[in-house]
Structures are given as structure tokens and as C-alpha cells.
Design a protein around this motif. Structure first.
Motif, mmCIF file in Angstrom:
data_model
loop_
_atom_site.group_PDB
_atom_site.id
_atom_site.type_symbol
_atom_site.label_atom_id
_atom_site.label_comp_id
_atom_site.label_asym_id
_atom_site.label_seq_id
_atom_site.Cartn_x
_atom_site.Cartn_y
_atom_site.Cartn_z
ATOM 1 N N ARG A 64 22.326 24.256 32.857
ATOM 2 C CA ARG A 64 23.011 25.305 31.716
ATOM 3 C C ARG A 64 24.413 25.999 32.429
ATOM 4 O O ARG A 64 25.142 26.128 31.770
ATOM 5 N N GLU A 65 24.163 26.183 33.664
ATOM 6 C CA GLU A 65 25.399 26.801 34.520
ATOM 7 C C GLU A 65 26.361 25.858 34.615
ATOM 8 O O GLU A 65 27.654 26.149 34.631
ATOM 9 N N TYR A 66 25.972 24.431 34.844
ATOM 10 C CA TYR A 66 26.874 23.546 35.086
ATOM 11 C C TYR A 66 27.837 23.134 33.591
ATOM 12 O O TYR A 66 28.942 23.174 33.825
ATOM 13 N N ASP A 67 27.055 23.130 32.660
ATOM 14 C CA ASP A 67 27.878 23.242 31.505
ATOM 15 C C ASP A 67 28.822 24.590 31.043
ATOM 16 O O ASP A 67 29.907 24.262 30.827
ATOM 17 N N MET A 68 28.388 25.677 31.606
ATOM 18 C CA MET A 68 29.201 26.773 31.272
ATOM 19 C C MET A 68 30.536 26.443 32.133
ATOM 20 O O MET A 68 31.518 26.786 31.876
ATOM 21 N N LEU A 69 30.381 26.024 33.351
ATOM 22 C CA LEU A 69 31.386 25.916 34.183
ATOM 23 C C LEU A 69 32.185 24.905 33.842
ATOM 24 O O LEU A 69 33.555 25.016 33.604
ATOM 25 N N ILE A 70 31.829 23.701 33.489
ATOM 26 C CA ILE A 70 32.497 22.325 33.201
ATOM 27 C C ILE A 70 33.375 22.614 31.825
ATOM 28 O O ILE A 70 34.515 22.023 31.563
ATOM 29 N N SER A 71 32.587 23.201 31.058
ATOM 30 C CA SER A 71 33.304 23.325 29.658
ATOM 31 C C SER A 71 34.577 24.241 29.697
ATOM 32 O O SER A 71 35.277 24.387 28.835
ATOM 33 N N GLN B 75 34.712 32.579 33.618
ATOM 34 C CA GLN B 75 33.597 31.695 33.084
ATOM 35 C C GLN B 75 33.286 30.729 34.538
ATOM 36 O O GLN B 75 32.139 30.418 34.732
ATOM 37 N N VAL B 76 34.380 30.207 35.082
ATOM 38 C CA VAL B 76 34.260 29.417 36.336
ATOM 39 C C VAL B 76 33.300 30.337 37.510
ATOM 40 O O VAL B 76 32.517 29.715 37.852
ATOM 41 N N SER B 77 33.733 31.605 37.539
ATOM 42 C CA SER B 77 33.276 32.424 38.737
ATOM 43 C C SER B 77 31.733 32.679 38.345
ATOM 44 O O SER B 77 30.868 32.678 39.326
ATOM 45 N N VAL B 78 31.421 33.090 37.222
ATOM 46 C CA VAL B 78 30.080 33.549 36.950
ATOM 47 C C VAL B 78 29.200 32.343 36.917
ATOM 48 O O VAL B 78 28.042 32.536 37.498
ATOM 49 N N SER B 79 29.666 31.241 36.843
ATOM 50 C CA SER B 79 28.565 29.942 36.683
ATOM 51 C C SER B 79 28.279 29.609 37.958
ATOM 52 O O SER B 79 27.360 29.368 38.376
ATOM 53 N N LEU B 80 29.576 29.645 38.826
ATOM 54 C CA LEU B 80 29.423 29.351 40.326
ATOM 55 C C LEU B 80 28.235 30.252 40.698
ATOM 56 O O LEU B 80 27.423 29.971 41.794
ATOM 57 N N LEU B 81 28.422 31.324 40.812
ATOM 58 C CA LEU B 81 27.718 32.489 41.203
ATOM 59 C C LEU B 81 26.239 32.256 40.778
ATOM 60 O O LEU B 81 25.293 32.622 41.481
ATOM 61 N N ALA B 82 26.042 32.233 39.400
ATOM 62 C CA ALA B 82 24.543 31.855 39.084
ATOM 63 C C ALA B 82 24.070 30.869 39.800
ATOM 64 O O ALA B 82 22.975 30.917 40.264
ATOM 65 N N SER B 94 24.105 33.242 33.677
ATOM 66 C CA SER B 94 25.433 33.840 33.574
ATOM 67 C C SER B 94 26.185 33.904 31.913
ATOM 68 O O SER B 94 25.341 33.078 31.321
ATOM 69 N N LEU B 95 26.561 34.855 31.694
ATOM 70 C CA LEU B 95 27.055 35.180 30.250
ATOM 71 C C LEU B 95 28.612 35.386 30.170
ATOM 72 O O LEU B 95 29.108 36.130 30.900
ATOM 73 N N VAL B 131 21.549 39.103 35.811
ATOM 74 C CA VAL B 131 22.559 38.733 34.919
ATOM 75 C C VAL B 131 23.729 38.815 35.550
ATOM 76 O O VAL B 131 24.175 39.911 35.805
ATOM 77 N N ILE B 132 24.590 37.632 35.333
ATOM 78 C CA ILE B 132 25.935 37.820 35.848
ATOM 79 C C ILE B 132 26.765 37.754 34.614
ATOM 80 O O ILE B 132 26.827 36.681 33.665
ATOM 81 N N VAL B 133 27.652 38.641 34.503
ATOM 82 C CA VAL B 133 28.793 38.941 33.303
ATOM 83 C C VAL B 133 30.060 38.517 33.815
ATOM 84 O O VAL B 133 30.612 38.920 34.546
ATOM 85 N N ALA B 134 30.809 37.715 32.738
ATOM 86 C CA ALA B 134 32.010 37.597 32.982
ATOM 87 C C ALA B 134 32.900 38.834 32.650
ATOM 88 O O ALA B 134 32.910 39.420 31.464
ATOM 89 N N GLY B 135 33.667 39.533 33.779
ATOM 90 C CA GLY B 135 34.308 40.534 33.580
ATOM 91 C C GLY B 135 35.631 40.482 32.820
ATOM 92 O O GLY B 135 36.094 39.271 32.487
ATOM 93 N N PHE B 136 36.397 41.521 32.511
ATOM 94 C CA PHE B 136 38.054 41.138 32.074
ATOM 95 C C PHE B 136 37.886 40.608 30.831
ATOM 96 O O PHE B 136 39.133 40.608 30.197
ATOM 97 N N GLN B 137 36.950 40.002 29.970
ATOM 98 C CA GLN B 137 37.067 39.574 28.570
ATOM 99 C C GLN B 137 35.897 39.959 27.868
ATOM 100 O O GLN B 137 35.058 40.639 27.811
ATOM 101 N N GLY B 138 36.376 39.858 26.407
ATOM 102 C CA GLY B 138 35.469 39.978 25.303
ATOM 103 C C GLY B 138 35.893 39.176 24.179
ATOM 104 O O GLY B 138 36.446 38.377 24.196
#
Lengths: 410, 410
Positions: A64-71, B75-82, B94-95, B131-138
Motif C-alpha cells: 500500500r505504501e509502495y503504491d503511495m510512493l511509486i505513483s 507523498q514520497v516522504s510520508v510513504s517512506l516514513l510509513a 500514510s495519507l 498516522v503519517i500526514v503529508a504536510g504543506f498540501q491540501g
């Protein structure tokens, strides 16, 4: 004049210069009076760079997180392409899979498109905009980001063309069409001006890395006319359409080679009904695709079950089979990762006997052993040793005189 | 025990090693029995790399497409952190801003958060997840991706803390608290153990790059307790809370310096009512923030209107004023991009006369000319030449003996 869906692969948008070139190509199409939707992959190495980051963090990333990243890769390329088109003075908007409404199932990293909502696309087109769509990605009904797996952008393009009832779907890639075999392997390979969905489907499944099989499947189902073209040259490419519409049916139109399969054998399985069903049902539940299957019944009441799968699924397949050892009561699990599948494909094959025999003869003449054979109406595949693959393709290509096909290799 | 919202800046998640360290810190908090939401910025240089790509394509990117592009960084940083947290054995998700439901207005690149829907966050927390939230965006209500502009992740964190009624909002950054002035500029700077929202707000607006003013504003409005801490050290940092809760009110608690403002003067504007209103209403419509304003009425019936704005808005401000030349009928437009604003801030200032005079004295002693002055109950700001900024800050810091404050600089 018409509605055209184009697809540009990662190499085509590999850097800002190339993105500008693609922008020009799209704008030209638009100014010729067409409505244009372009589906775009991630820029060249982006995905590899992201995967490198993952590798530094975990060996076993959550899908799930992989898809978040790659997309994010496609989100980068579509927004840059939109900027480049805007710079040329055209109205344009880029959309993520989520914004388009590309709804998929929830099998992360291998998701299947269930539905593409045409509303947003149609609204933007009606507003005179060029629309740039992120390929390879979608969302589940719960708004979870998914990716479609290998060749997913092709599938996105064809599915978008289907949803919009487009007049043509052009796939721009780093090759300029479909060849009788891989030109990097066999110099004498010829470009085919046209080919049927069925042949393309077999070629795609067999590892001719031009189009993803799923995309051809959808094109065939909804009768979307496909064109495979080079993003760098201006040659006409290869048209893929219904077999009835082809100018002529060639007996064998292509030789394909897949070096990413592995072979697994369950040796000494007691011969009870339902054993094969147990194995393959379980593998299907794990979303593992099985390709060739052979089952030999021996005289002493035990079976050998042999099959091939993609090497990406090898680890998991092995794990599943080991877990089932007690249940299946097999004697031994043998694995061979050094195999290759060579295949001949042709819509005219069904009416021409002796085609398979001719292929086996070509292999025998080179002293190449055949491990498994599988056939369909328009295809014959043989599993051989991986280090013999190129030799085999050359021999077969020459045996069927594909290098002498009266087709221009422009 | 409680619900803690943390925010990690770009430097804190600058590479996979640092991401793992942040993962450890979050997991520790969680295992101590807390519910944890972490808001994360894009990895170190990601944003700059993306902007570099833009520069190769256009000088004038569509803001909408720019937000599409830039938002991929988080989106990259939240997914990697998750992934890193998952690797430590904790349940995590991550969201993106869109997935959380961070609804903003549609001013791209400078969007304001209108609402954060707590449902998804609460559901994931109730399920035991970090829960990991992407900052700076909406997203706008039409599902268009927006970014909040500079320091936006701080704002996201405080807004999330507000929406969830969190017990504490910890801002992890590359400094370990709020100082009496920028320690990189003045070695004698001291760390403040606590400070009021109002003081922090002035310091933030004045360019003490610790927290974004918008985030302090929201924290003050909803009384969210803030802590500014270092992501690299374990020192207690600085707590930001209501003025009534402070241990003591220091007369002057900090000296701030902002070198990113520019000065514009409309010279010789006919003295009609409503001229200033016309100018600043128009600038507000263009989303240009104006800071200091001075209007001098001359004897010959013409006005000079002078104001400062952020240098990012300089080009557009100039363009707008030039477009208004006929309407305003001014004689000349003067611009000065080589200015700096130095300010003193202190909640105790309002009850201590002579504070401003002492500041002017410090500047006079160094022979530094004051171009504009603006004051509030807890702040005095002077506009001076940019190349004198450091000298001015040092002089003022020393004049108010901030280096002798009895505060540990641990």
C-alpha cells in the motif's frame, strides 16, 4: 479529426528536453483539429530512484505504501508536460488517476482497472483542453492509491480510449513498431505494418516488450484501434486491429522470447483427484500468475506437476508450495530459474499444419533441448535453457524466413 | 498519555538514515502509550530538484500544475516514513492531504486551510495506527491539489492538532528552540524556554524562520500548546503558550531580522481620498501581502505612499502598480530591493516605556539609518539597508543585554 488517446512511455519523457518534444507532438495533433488525451508514464529513471530509496529502508515494503510512493512518478511527469504544453499556448490540464476517476480493485502494485469515469475527462475536453493523464495508477473506491504493475500505462491508455470511445489509441514507445522478433537480438528482424489483436496478445504475453497484454486484451474486447509508434522517429509504426481487417494473414508473424520465467516441479505427488486444483487455486488466491503447466501421471500412482511463473513471483510461489508440503504430500520440490520460453505466433498458423514440427526441427538442428511445450491456435511455445535463448530465436526466425518477409523495414 | 501531533521538517527526513531515526522517535512516543500523528515535509532537496525541472521547461509555470508537481515531495516522504515505521513492527498508514480531507481555498501555491475533516484520522487512530500526514498540501472542494506555500507543514500540523483536539503539537526542526535572535548571526543568542503566542507570532512574521506565522495564529486561536524541538538533539526546546501561563514576561525577548522584504514607493500621488484604499485593495485581490506602510502628505497636495512586501511578490507588485499608473496618476515608482527589517519583540514591552527609543539609540550608535518604523504593542520594527542588517541585530541584542538573560543555553 477525432478523439485521439496517446500514450508516452518513460523514455519518451525522460528529461525536460524530451518532455518539450512530446508537448510539441501533442500540440500539433490538437491544432490539426483533434481532441487529445495523453497518458504518460513516470520519467525515465524516476521509478528506479524511488525503489533505491525503499531498499535503503526496508526489504519488505508495505504494498500500500509502495503504491503511495511509486505513483508520485507519474504525477511529476504529467504536471511537467502540462507546463510545457501551456508554454506553447494551449489550454491543458493534468490529472492524477484519482482525479480522473480510474477505479481499480485493491490488489496493490498489481491492481486491475474496474472502471474509468468519463465525466471529468469529457468536461475538460469539452472545455477545449488537452488532457494529460497519469498512467499506471488508479484509486480504490476507498480512495487508496493503487498502481497497475508492469506496463500499466498502456492499460491506462487503452482503458481511457475505451471509456471515451476514442477513434485511435497511439502508443508511443522507444521502438517504432512490432517486429518479427526483438531487433536487439536478431538483426534481420522486420517491422510488421499490421497485426491482429490475437497475435499481439500472444506476442505481448510472450515477452515481446512492446505492449502489455492487459492493454491488448482491453483493446480487443472493446475494438479500440491501436497504433504502436516511436516517440523519436516519424515512421508509421504498426497498427493493431481485428484479424478480419488485416490485409493478409501471415503463417508465422513473429518469434518471441521470455527470459523472466522460472520453472517449478512438484515431484512425487500422490495421484488423488483435486491435487492440481488445490495447488493452482491457492496460487491464484495469492495473485500469482501461472503460465505453462504439465502434469505427468507415472505408473506407480504418483504425479509430477510442473509449471512456470514469472520470476518476480518465484520467492512467494516457493514459500506457498513449501507451506503446502504436508497437505499435498509431495516428495520433492525442484526449481529451475535458468529457463527461457521461445514462441512463434501467427494468425495463419491454424490453417497450416506442420508449423510446430518445423519449429522443433529448428531447435533440434541447433542441439537445443525442449523442456516443456505449450500450444494454442496461433502460438507454439517451448521452454528451453536460458543460455540458449538467443541462438534459438535466431534459428527459428531464419527457419521461417521471417528475414525475407516482403515488409519494409523503414 | 495523550494524543500528540508531531511535525518533521525537510531536513529531519532528508535521507533514508534520517527517516529511520524519525521512525524510531515516533514509535517511542507511541509505545509510551500515546496516539501519534506525524505531519511530514518533503525530503531535504526534493522541492529544489523539482523546481529545477520546472525551470528547464518554463519561466512561468501554471500555479495549478506547479502544485500538482510540488505536492509529490511529501507523498514520497510520508510513504517512506510509513515503510520505516512498519519495519519497526508498528501499524501505520500514510495519507495525502486529499486522503485526510484537508480542504483549502483555491489560491494555488498559497492556499489557506478551510477545514480538516477529522473522520479518516480518527478512524485510523482508533484502529491503533500511527498516522503519517503529508504536510504543506491540501485539496479544494473540487479535488484540485493545492499547496500552502512557505512553512505550510507547520500550518498543517497545527491545523491537524486543532481538528483532533490534540494535547500537544511538537514541531521538530533543525533548530532546538526559539532563540533571542538567530544564533547563526549572533553567537551570544540564548534559547528561550517559553514564549507567548503573541511574541512568537511577531517573531515568526518578522522572519525568525522557526515557525510559520499562520501556524502560530491557528495555535493561538484554538489554544493548541506548541513545542519547538530539535529533530537531532533531545533538549527540551521552547514551549509556546498563552501569555497568562508564562512564568515571567521578559521586556524584550527577541531580536528578529527579515532580509526578504522589498520597499516600493509611489511618489507624487495626488491627494484624493481613497487612493491608498485603491492600491491596497488591488494588491489584496492579487494575494500580495503588504507589510509596513507609510503615507506622507506633502504641502503641495501630493502624497508619497511607501510600503514593503515579500521579494517573492516583487515582480507582480511592480507589474500591478505599473498597470495602475494612469488610474493613480502618480509621478514615479521607486523600488528598493536592498532593505532589511530588524525588530524587537517582547510581551512585557507594553508596560515599559522607552523601549523603542533604546532600539533607535542602538542603531544610531552604529550609524545605521532608519528608513521606516512600525510598532505594535509587543513589537518595534525598523527598515534599514540590507548590508547593515547583521550589525544592527548584534547591536540591539547587546543593547538589551539579551546575551545576559539568565536562561540556560543547553
Amino acid at each position: 479529426m477525432g478523439l485521439i488517446v496517446q500514450k508516452y512511455g518513460g523514455t519518451s519523457v525522460g528529461n525536460p528536453e524530451r518532455i518539450k518534444r512530446v508537448a510539441n507532438r501533442i500540440v500539433k495533433r490538437k491544432r490539426a483539429g483533434n481532441q487529445v488525451v495523453a497518458v504518460v508514464s513516470a520519467m525515465g529513471d524516476t521509478t528506479d530512484e524511488l525503489i533505491e530509496l525503499v531498499n535503503q529502508i526496508t526489504d519488505n515494503p508495505s504494498r500500500r505504501e509502495y503504491d503511495m510512493l511509486i505513483s508520485t512518478g507519474e504525477q511529476v511527469s504529467v504536471s511537467l508536460l502540462a507546463m510545457a504544453i501551456h508554454e506553447l499556448g494551449e489550454d491543458v490540464i493534468s490529472l492524477t488517476g484519482s482525479q480522473v476517476g480510474i477505479i481499480t480493485d485493491d490488489i496493490h502494485s498489481k491492481a486491475k482497472i474496474l472502471e474509468i469515469k468519463p465525466d471529468r475527462l469529457e468536461r475538460e475536453l469539452a472545455g477545449g483542453k488537452i488532457v494529460i493523464v497519469a498512467g499506471f495508477q488508479g484509486v480504490t473506491i476507498n480512495n487508496e492509491i493503487t498502481t497497475l504493475g508492469r506496463g500499466g500505462s498502456d492499460t491506462t491508455a487503452v482503458a481511457v480510449a475505451t471509456a471515451l470511445k476514442a477513434d485511435l489509441c497511439e502508443i508511443f514507445t522507444d521502438v517504432d513498431g512490432v517486429y518479427t522478433t526483438d531487433p536487439r537480438m536478431v538483426e534481420e528482424a522486420r517491422k510488421l505494418p499490421e497485426i491482429s489483436y490475437e497475435e499481439m496478445l500472444e506476442l505481448a504475453s510472450l515477452g515481446a516488450n512492446v505492449l502489455h497484454p492487459r492493454s491488448v486484451e482491453i483493446a480487443k474486447e472493446y475494438n479500440v484501434k491501436l497504433a504502436v509508434k516511436s516517440s523519436f522517429a516519424c515512421s508509421p509504426g504498426t497498427i493493431i486491429k481485428e484479424v478480419e481487417e488485416l490485409e493478409k494473414n501471415i503463417v508465422v508473424s513473429g518469434v518471441a522470447c521470455n527470459k523472466s520465467e522460472v520453472k517449478l516441479s512438484l515431484v512425487g505427488v500422490p495421484d488423488h483427484p483435486g491435487i492440481a486444483s488445490k495447488v493452482f487455486t491457492r496460487l491464484a488466491q495469492e495473485s500469482i500468475n501461472v503460465d505453462m503447466i504439465i502434469q505427468n501421471v507415472n505408473y506407480d500412482g504418483v504425479n509430477d506437476i510442473t509449471f512456470t511463473t514469472d520470476e518476480d513471483d518465484f520467492k512467494q510461489t516457493k514459500k506457498v508450495l513449501e507451506e503446502m508440503k504436508d497437505e499435498l504430500n509431495y516428495r520433492e520440490l525442484l526449481c529451475d530459474t535458468e529457463v527461457a520460453k521461445v514462441s512463434i505466433v501467427g494468425a495463419g498458423m491454424v490453417t497450416n499444419p506442420g508449423v510446430a514440427a518445423k519449429m522443433f526441427e529448428a531447435l533440434a538442428e541447433e542441439g537445443i533441448n525442449i523442456g516443456m511445450i505449450s500450444t494454442s491456435e496461433i502460438k507454439v511455445s517451448c521452454l528451453i535453457a536460458r543460455d540458449k535463448a538467443e541462438k534459438a530465436v535466431r534459428a527459428i526466425h531464419s527457419k521461417f524466413e521471417l528475414d525475407k518477409l516482403g515488409i519494409d523495414n523503414d
